[in-house]
Motif scaffolding. Structure first.
Motif, PDB file in Angstrom:
ATOM      1  N   THR A 235       0.847  -1.191   0.000  1.00 59.55           N
ATOM      2  CA  THR A 235       0.000   0.000   0.000  1.00 59.55           C
ATOM      3  C   THR A 235       0.879   1.236   0.000  1.00 59.55           C
ATOM      4  OG1 THR A 235      -1.767   1.181   1.192  1.00 59.55           O
ATOM      5  CG2 THR A 235      -0.147   0.029   2.536  1.00 59.55           C
ATOM      6  N   PHE A 236       0.254   2.374  -0.213  1.00 58.48           N
ATOM      7  CA  PHE A 236       0.930   3.664  -0.097  1.00 58.48           C
ATOM      8  C   PHE A 236       1.220   3.939   1.379  1.00 58.48           C
ATOM      9  CE2 PHE A 236       0.465   8.483  -0.207  1.00 58.48           C
ATOM     10  CZ  PHE A 236       1.743   8.690  -0.704  1.00 58.48           C
ATOM     11  N   ILE A 237       2.279   4.675   1.642  1.00 63.09           N
ATOM     12  CA  ILE A 237       2.738   4.887   3.009  1.00 63.09           C
ATOM     13  C   ILE A 237       1.710   5.601   3.877  1.00 63.09           C
ATOM     14  CG2 ILE A 237       3.861   7.114   2.663  1.00 63.09           C
ATOM     15  CD1 ILE A 237       6.266   5.849   4.299  1.00 63.09           C
ATOM     16  N   ALA A 238       0.764   6.318   3.271  1.00 57.95           N
ATOM     17  CA  ALA A 238      -0.262   7.023   4.044  1.00 57.95           C
ATOM     18  C   ALA A 238      -1.110   6.068   4.876  1.00 57.95           C
ATOM     19  CB  ALA A 238      -1.160   7.831   3.107  1.00 57.95           C
ATOM     20  N   SER A 239      -1.176   4.797   4.486  1.00 58.53           N
ATOM     21  CA  SER A 239      -1.938   3.827   5.270  1.00 58.53           C
ATOM     22  C   SER A 239      -1.317   3.609   6.642  1.00 58.53           C
ATOM     23  CB  SER A 239      -2.017   2.475   4.538  1.00 58.53           C
ATOM     24  OG  SER A 239      -2.606   2.610   3.269  1.00 58.53           O
ATOM     25  N   ALA A 240       0.001   3.718   6.727  1.00 61.35           N
ATOM     26  CA  ALA A 240       0.717   3.381   7.959  1.00 61.35           C
ATOM     27  C   ALA A 240       1.252   4.577   8.718  1.00 61.35           C
ATOM     28  CB  ALA A 240       1.867   2.423   7.641  1.00 61.35           C
TER      29      ALA A 240
END
Length: 390
Positions: free
Chosen positions: A85-90
């Protein structure tokens, strides 16, 4: 330098009705992170997906952060998260001072592996440190195996946050993406299936939690005649102008999904016969919004994924790698990670083989033919394809 008009990956696609809502905001002087468009946009999104409440915020990342706060994720806690996923998820996990544990993908949907998730939860229970939440990402519009994931999480009493940033308009066995977990989040970034330029939405059937999120997102101002604050708040509210754009966009979301799916089917029709090329599947009884058309290129068939991306870029065609797994990112070096099984690291394989093709809902027939012909030409030049260019 190539002076041809660039074919972008997923550019904004205006409906033509946005200016009406923007003008309403100007006429009423609601040029603020509050107002009638915000209220209506929240109600309209909640109605569209079938939940009791929604909070419009300035990004999908902010929505995830609010969901983690609502689930009382605190420093030192653990949160499980999809790795592909894109880092914004974490990133919001780090905002809370918590520790991410990354869960591999499975090959059918490219989303969180129920097998890896169950192993991780069993280990966490044995260690006496169950996660406060599981963040499941619905990648490129394809919903994860939610029945299996929810059954596993319910068995361990761990709530699920659906990162549906890429999947508004997708359905799973008749249920809208983002509505099956404790909380769902959507993104309205400029490249999403509908956009507010920048923005997001938190949705839930827990109306008390939604009201709390709304309170926090507006600087947590207490009900007093003066500025009184008893809790930490955030400047997360969506502006009334941007919400107006979102309202006009939401009016045409069904058309956008149809367009994205048509574009995917055209790519699949013309390219699926190429040696080593396979497309992202659609799970039975689901409907993906096909936000981005994604495919795998098997380099064992003599195709270089990097060379293909460069070949497209030379023709002014924007195509990209699929997301690099978060457990491989320097920021998360040393973080725990659970593979699909002992012998298969699915997300890493998808990153090695996967590319995303231009998939904008406003893409013209000529633009798509240009992309298809460029790919066919690449295979022809490399003596892998001997068919006709369309």
């Amino acid at each position: 330098m190539n002076n041809q008009e660039r074919v972008y990956l997923s550019p904004p696609h205006m409906s033509g009705n946005e200016l009406k809502y923007i003008q309403d905001a100007f006429d009423s002087n609601w040029i603020a992170p509050l107002g009638p468009n915000v209220d209506q946009f929240e109600r309209e999104v909640a109605s569209f997906v079938g939940v009791k409440g929604a909070v419009a915020v300035n990004s999908g990342t902010a929505a995830i952060h609010l969901a983690l706060r609502l689930l009382e994720v605190n420093p030192g806690d653990i949160v499980f998260c999809s790795t592909l996923t894109f880092i914004a998820s974490a990133n919001p996990i780090l905002y809370q001072g918590a520790n991410p544990v990354f869960i591999d993908s499975e090959p059918d949907t490219w989303n969180m592996s129920p097998q890896a998730l169950e192993r991780a939860l069993k280990d966490a229970k044995a260690a006496g440190v169950l996660p406060k939440a599981v963040i499941v990402v619905h990648l490129y519009g394809q919903i994860a195996k939610m029945d299996e994931i929810l059954d596993i999480c319910n068995k361990f009493s761990v709530p699920v946050i659906e990162d549906a940033a890429e999947s508004l308009g997708s359905t799973y066995k008749g249920k809208a993406s983002g509505t099956m977990g404790a909380f769902g989040i959507y993104s309205f970034n400029g490249n999403k299936i509908i956009t507010t330029s920048g923005g997001g939405m938190l949705v839930s059937n827990d109306q008390h939690a939604i009201e709390k999120a709304r309170f926090w997102s507006a600087q947590a101002k207490d009900n007093a005649s003066h500025y009184e604050h008893s809790e930490v708040g955030f400047n997360y509210r969506m502006s009334n102008i941007l919400a107006g754009i979102g309202r006009a966009q939401l009016e045409v979301i069904d058309d956008r999904v149809r367009s994205k799916r048509f574009i995917f089917n055209q790519y699949k029709f013309y390219l699926s016969g190429l040696p080593g090329v396979t497309f992202m599947q659609e799970l039975e009884n689901t409907c993906s919004n096909r936000w981005l058309t994604s495919l795998l290129v098997d380099e064992d068939q003599g195709v270089s994924k990097s060379d293909l991306l460069n070949f497209l870029n030379e023709a002014n065609i924007e195509a990209r790698h699929v997301w690099k797994p978060l457990h491989l990112q320097p920021l998360f070096k040393g973080a725990s990670y659970y593979p699909h099984n002992e012998n298969k690291h699915v997300a890493e394989e998808l990153f090695q083989k996967g590319i995303c093709l231009p998939s904008g809902s406003g893409m013209t027939k000529g633009q798509q033919i240009k992309v298809i012909n460029r790919i066919l030409a690449f295979f022809t030049i490399n003596d892998i394809y001997t068919g006709e260019i369309i």
